[in-house]
Design a protein around this motif. Structure first.
Motif, PDB file in Angstrom:
ATOM      1  N   THR A  53       1.034  -0.980   0.089  1.00  0.00           N
ATOM      2  CA  THR A  53      -0.107  -0.304   0.023  1.00  0.00           C
ATOM      3  C   THR A  53       1.128   0.908  -0.045  1.00  0.00           C
ATOM      4  OG1 THR A  53       0.482   0.384   2.415  1.00  0.00           O
ATOM      5  CG2 THR A  53      -1.602  -1.443   1.332  1.00  0.00           C
ATOM      6  N   SER A  54       0.404   2.079  -0.395  1.00  0.00           N
ATOM      7  CA  SER A  54       1.192   3.482   0.277  1.00  0.00           C
ATOM      8  C   SER A  54       1.117   3.550   0.906  1.00  0.00           C
ATOM      9  CB  SER A  54       0.221   4.631  -0.511  1.00  0.00           C
ATOM     10  OG  SER A  54      -0.618   4.661  -2.054  1.00  0.00           O
ATOM     11  N   VAL A  55       0.885   3.156   2.057  1.00  0.00           N
ATOM     12  CA  VAL A  55       1.712   3.762   3.941  1.00  0.00           C
ATOM     13  C   VAL A  55       2.691   2.578   4.131  1.00  0.00           C
ATOM     14  CG1 VAL A  55       0.727   3.285   6.258  1.00  0.00           C
ATOM     15  CG2 VAL A  55      -0.784   4.501   4.561  1.00  0.00           C
ATOM     16  N   SER A  56       2.960   1.057   3.051  1.00  0.00           N
ATOM     17  CA  SER A  56       4.044   0.321   3.389  1.00  0.00           C
ATOM     18  C   SER A  56       5.667   1.097   3.136  1.00  0.00           C
ATOM     19  CB  SER A  56       3.283  -0.931   2.980  1.00  0.00           C
ATOM     20  OG  SER A  56       2.892  -0.487   1.358  1.00  0.00           O
ATOM     21  N   VAL A  57       4.611   2.143   1.630  1.00  0.00           N
ATOM     22  CA  VAL A  57       6.461   2.198   0.907  1.00  0.00           C
ATOM     23  C   VAL A  57       6.815   3.198   2.063  1.00  0.00           C
ATOM     24  CG1 VAL A  57       6.733   3.724  -0.331  1.00  0.00           C
ATOM     25  CG2 VAL A  57       5.112   2.285  -0.970  1.00  0.00           C
ATOM     26  N   GLY A  58       6.430   3.707   3.540  1.00  0.00           N
ATOM     27  CA  GLY A  58       7.680   4.617   4.013  1.00  0.00           C
ATOM     28  C   GLY A  58       6.929   5.620   4.279  1.00  0.00           C
ATOM     29  N   PRO A  59       7.387   6.478   5.413  1.00  0.00           N
ATOM     30  CA  PRO A  59       6.442   7.857   6.115  1.00  0.00           C
ATOM     31  C   PRO A  59       5.918   9.099   5.248  1.00  0.00           C
ATOM     32  CG  PRO A  59       8.923   7.380   7.175  1.00  0.00           C
ATOM     33  CD  PRO A  59       8.701   6.681   6.023  1.00  0.00           C
ATOM     34  N   LEU A  60       6.773   8.598   3.938  1.00  0.00           N
ATOM     35  CA  LEU A  60       6.004  10.276   2.691  1.00  0.00           C
ATOM     36  C   LEU A  60       4.543  10.346   2.939  1.00  0.00           C
ATOM     37  CD1 LEU A  60       7.149  12.728   1.799  1.00  0.00           C
ATOM     38  CD2 LEU A  60       7.856  11.129  -0.439  1.00  0.00           C
ATOM     39  N   PHE A  61       4.234   9.706   2.262  1.00  0.00           N
ATOM     40  CA  PHE A  61       2.191   9.430   2.277  1.00  0.00           C
ATOM     41  C   PHE A  61       2.212   9.828   3.355  1.00  0.00           C
ATOM     42  CE2 PHE A  61      -1.283   6.857   2.231  1.00  0.00           C
ATOM     43  CZ  PHE A  61      -1.911   7.853   1.208  1.00  0.00           C
ATOM     44  N   GLY A  62       2.409   9.586   4.785  1.00  0.00           N
ATOM     45  CA  GLY A  62       1.746  10.247   6.057  1.00  0.00           C
ATOM     46  C   GLY A  62       2.080  11.278   6.231  1.00  0.00           C
ATOM     47  N   GLN A  87     -10.499   6.702   8.595  1.00  0.00           N
ATOM     48  CA  GLN A  87     -11.047   5.570   8.585  1.00  0.00           C
ATOM     49  C   GLN A  87     -10.282   4.217   8.007  1.00  0.00           C
ATOM     50  OE1 GLN A  87     -15.082   5.753   7.687  1.00  0.00           O
ATOM     51  NE2 GLN A  87     -15.659   3.354   8.360  1.00  0.00           N
ATOM     52  N   GLY A  88     -10.769   3.583   8.365  1.00  0.00           N
ATOM     53  CA  GLY A  88      -9.706   2.292   7.771  1.00  0.00           C
ATOM     54  C   GLY A  88      -7.876   1.987   8.497  1.00  0.00           C
ATOM     55  N   ALA A  89      -8.256   2.361   9.278  1.00  0.00           N
ATOM     56  CA  ALA A  89      -6.705   2.610   9.643  1.00  0.00           C
ATOM     57  C   ALA A  89      -5.412   1.147   9.741  1.00  0.00           C
ATOM     58  CB  ALA A  89      -6.405   3.379  11.148  1.00  0.00           C
ATOM     59  N   HIS A  90      -6.409   0.136   9.818  1.00  0.00           N
ATOM     60  CA  HIS A  90      -5.174  -0.819   9.890  1.00  0.00           C
ATOM     61  C   HIS A  90      -4.249  -1.251  10.685  1.00  0.00           C
ATOM     62  CE1 HIS A  90      -4.201  -4.706   8.000  1.00  0.00           C
ATOM     63  NE2 HIS A  90      -3.172  -4.458   7.803  1.00  0.00           N
ATOM     64  N   ASP A  91      -3.515  -1.121  10.925  1.00  0.00           N
ATOM     65  CA  ASP A  91      -2.610  -1.255  12.426  1.00  0.00           C
ATOM     66  C   ASP A  91      -2.362   0.043  12.827  1.00  0.00           C
ATOM     67  OD1 ASP A  91      -0.079  -0.616  10.908  1.00  0.00           O
ATOM     68  OD2 ASP A  91       0.772  -3.059  11.275  1.00  0.00           O
ATOM     69  N   GLY A  92      -2.161   0.925  11.987  1.00  0.00           N
ATOM     70  CA  GLY A  92      -2.182   2.539  13.050  1.00  0.00           C
ATOM     71  C   GLY A  92      -0.937   2.896  11.772  1.00  0.00           C
ATOM     72  N   GLN A  93       0.128   2.203  11.398  1.00  0.00           N
ATOM     73  CA  GLN A  93       0.537   3.443  10.800  1.00  0.00           C
ATOM     74  C   GLN A  93       0.943   4.055  10.492  1.00  0.00           C
ATOM     75  OE1 GLN A  93       4.081   1.393  10.588  1.00  0.00           O
ATOM     76  NE2 GLN A  93       4.394   3.694   9.991  1.00  0.00           N
ATOM     77  N   PHE A 149     -10.970  14.380   6.747  1.00  0.00           N
ATOM     78  CA  PHE A 149     -10.899  13.094   6.835  1.00  0.00           C
ATOM     79  C   PHE A 149      -9.894  12.460   6.407  1.00  0.00           C
ATOM     80  CE2 PHE A 149     -13.312   9.232   5.466  1.00  0.00           C
ATOM     81  CZ  PHE A 149     -13.465   8.889   6.770  1.00  0.00           C
ATOM     82  N   LEU A 150      -9.660  11.420   6.112  1.00  0.00           N
ATOM     83  CA  LEU A 150      -8.801  11.105   5.361  1.00  0.00           C
ATOM     84  C   LEU A 150      -9.167   9.076   5.095  1.00  0.00           C
ATOM     85  CD1 LEU A 150      -5.860   9.534   6.411  1.00  0.00           C
ATOM     86  CD2 LEU A 150      -5.680  11.598   7.667  1.00  0.00           C
ATOM     87  N   CYS A 151      -8.877   8.939   4.419  1.00  0.00           N
ATOM     88  CA  CYS A 151      -8.383   7.161   4.408  1.00  0.00           C
ATOM     89  C   CYS A 151      -8.064   6.943   3.348  1.00  0.00           C
ATOM     90  CB  CYS A 151     -10.388   6.350   3.981  1.00  0.00           C
ATOM     91  SG  CYS A 151     -11.228   6.962   3.137  1.00  0.00           S
ATOM     92  N   ASN A 152      -7.165   5.460   2.875  1.00  0.00           N
ATOM     93  CA  ASN A 152      -6.360   4.756   2.170  1.00  0.00           C
ATOM     94  C   ASN A 152      -6.610   3.569   2.068  1.00  0.00           C
ATOM     95  OD1 ASN A 152      -4.380   5.051  -0.157  1.00  0.00           O
ATOM     96  ND2 ASN A 152      -3.480   2.983   2.070  1.00  0.00           N
ATOM     97  N   GLU A 153      -7.566   3.110   0.801  1.00  0.00           N
ATOM     98  CA  GLU A 153      -7.713   1.821   0.303  1.00  0.00           C
ATOM     99  C   GLU A 153      -9.177   1.194   1.624  1.00  0.00           C
ATOM    100  OE1 GLU A 153      -4.565  -1.099  -1.443  1.00  0.00           O
ATOM    101  OE2 GLU A 153      -3.424   0.270  -0.616  1.00  0.00           O
ATOM    102  N   LEU A 154      -9.571   1.745   0.962  1.00  0.00           N
ATOM    103  CA  LEU A 154     -10.622   1.560   1.971  1.00  0.00           C
ATOM    104  C   LEU A 154     -12.049   0.932   1.363  1.00  0.00           C
ATOM    105  CD1 LEU A 154     -12.100   1.215   5.175  1.00  0.00           C
ATOM    106  CD2 LEU A 154     -12.780   3.832   4.816  1.00  0.00           C
ATOM    107  N   PRO A 155     -13.087   1.679   0.196  1.00  0.00           N
ATOM    108  CA  PRO A 155     -14.200   1.367  -0.140  1.00  0.00           C
ATOM    109  C   PRO A 155     -13.632  -0.445  -0.835  1.00  0.00           C
ATOM    110  CG  PRO A 155     -13.985   3.604  -0.676  1.00  0.00           C
ATOM    111  CD  PRO A 155     -12.233   3.345  -0.139  1.00  0.00           C
TER     112      PRO A 155
END
Length: 355
Positions: A53-62, A87-93, A149-155
């Motif tokens: 996911t965009s989150v697993s790439v690294g902290p730049l997305f955040g 929403q859809g925060a998974h493990d909080g990364q 509000f933000l969500c990444n890969e939720l719907p």
């Protein structure tokens, strides 16, 4: 202990018709509290998981989302109750990455999470940080008044109904047992009025057998979001298509897929509970429903272009110097058309006062 296929067969046997809409099967496969792919707790993401996911790439997305949130806060006049809602925060990364980038701004962070196991995993990662949780969007009907509000890969992980054009009309695809150990699809009339209403607007000039996903859960979700209390921006990142792209001959089998150890196929009734099930979202339909319920569209584009524009102030802050190699790799992964920049899309909606 029963396996998920055994649980499904028992449910099928208990129905008068011996079949269930695929949406119910997908919900069971993903969210059964013990045997669902996501139900038992956060899954590993990245090289050791089933997908990136965009989150697993690294902290730049955040970091980019944090900078956008700060700009939204300023544009709203820096209200004291301004809250970042995820929403859809998974493990909080992602929450951790955003809050690290925010530093000591004091901006609140709120996570919408119905699953207690996910809340526990998020709380462990975010221990000591000013984070609060609610179980659903219904908890946002009175506060906060200002938010990003933000969500990444939720719907894309919402259960979907499947419909197929038979040459004369659209039929829903149901799931039944094949009498042995597997399951199969069988066509029938639409299972609910909301689905009947959606298929009325689908084209009738597609090839016989063309399959489409109807994400009724996504439409209900955006309506709930539109009727929450806050004023501010809504950022949605996901992989999806415009309505016309769903109708292309190349997608006649639909976009529903299963993922396991970075391998993808269309065998969505196999390995239930052991594999991720996901589908492209119909951004045209999502935006249409958002506008119908009072939201306004600010941006809709490929992720690479949206994040590229969001990165402008970050790039300017470098004052001509180059970011470190790791950060540059993250930026390229997020924005390059051959990587995530084209396969993902972003829509930014605005929720004005009184909506």
């Amino acid at each position: 202990m029963s396996s998920l296929p055994q649980i499904l067969r028992a449910k099928l046997a208990a129905t008068p018709s011996g079949r269930l809409p695929f949406a119910q099967v997908m919900e069971l496969a993903l969210y059964h509290p013990e045997h669902g792919y996501y139900g038992a707790g956060p899954r590993k993401i990245g090289r050791q998981g089933d997908f990136f996911t965009s989150v697993s790439v690294g902290p730049l997305f955040g970091k980019l989302l944090a900078m956008r949130a700060l700009q939204e806060w300023r544009d709203l006049g820096e209200p004291a109750d301004f809250t970042i809602i995820e929403q859809g925060a998974h493990d909080g990364q992602l929450a951790e990455d955003v809050m690290d980038a925010l530093g000591g701004t004091g901006i609140r962070y709120l996570i919408v999470e119905p699953n207690a196991r996910y809340r526990e995993a998020q709380a462990r990662r975010l221990e000591g940080r000013p984070v609060h949780w609610v179980e659903s969007l219904a908890d946002l009907k009175t506060s906060p008044a200002h938010a990003f509000f933000l969500c990444n890969e939720l719907p894309d992980a919402f259960p979907v109904h499947l419909v197929r054009w038979n040459g004369e009309r659209w039929e829903e695809l149901f799931v039944e047992s094949d009498g042995a150990e597997a399951f199969r699809f069988i066509p029938g009339d639409c299972s609910c009025g909301n689905l009947e209403a959606e298929v009325k607007h689908l084209p009738h000039d597609l090839a016989t057998g063309h399959v489409l996903e109807i994400n009724l859960a996504m439409l209900a979700w955006i309506r709930d979001l539109a009727h929450s209390a806050f004023r501010g921006a809504i950022f949605i990142a996901d992989y999806g298509l415009d309505a016309e792209e769903f109708h292309a001959d190349a997608r006649a089998e639909g976009t529903i897929r299963r993922y396991h150890q970075h391998q993808m196929d269309g065998q969505v009734l196999a390995g239930l509970g052991e594999c991720d099930l996901t589908t492209h979202i119909n951004f045209t339909r999502l935006i249409e429903e958002a506008l119908r319920h009072g939201l306004a569209q600010r941006e809709y584009d490929l992720q690479g272009r949206v994040l590229g524009r969001m990165a402008t102030s970050w790039i300017q802050s470098l004052e001509g110097s180059q970011p470190d190699a790791a950060t540059m790799r993250q930026f390229q992964s997020l924005t390059h058309p051959a990587l995530m920049g084209r396969s993902f899309r972003c829509v930014i909606l605005e929720k004005p006062p009184g909506r």
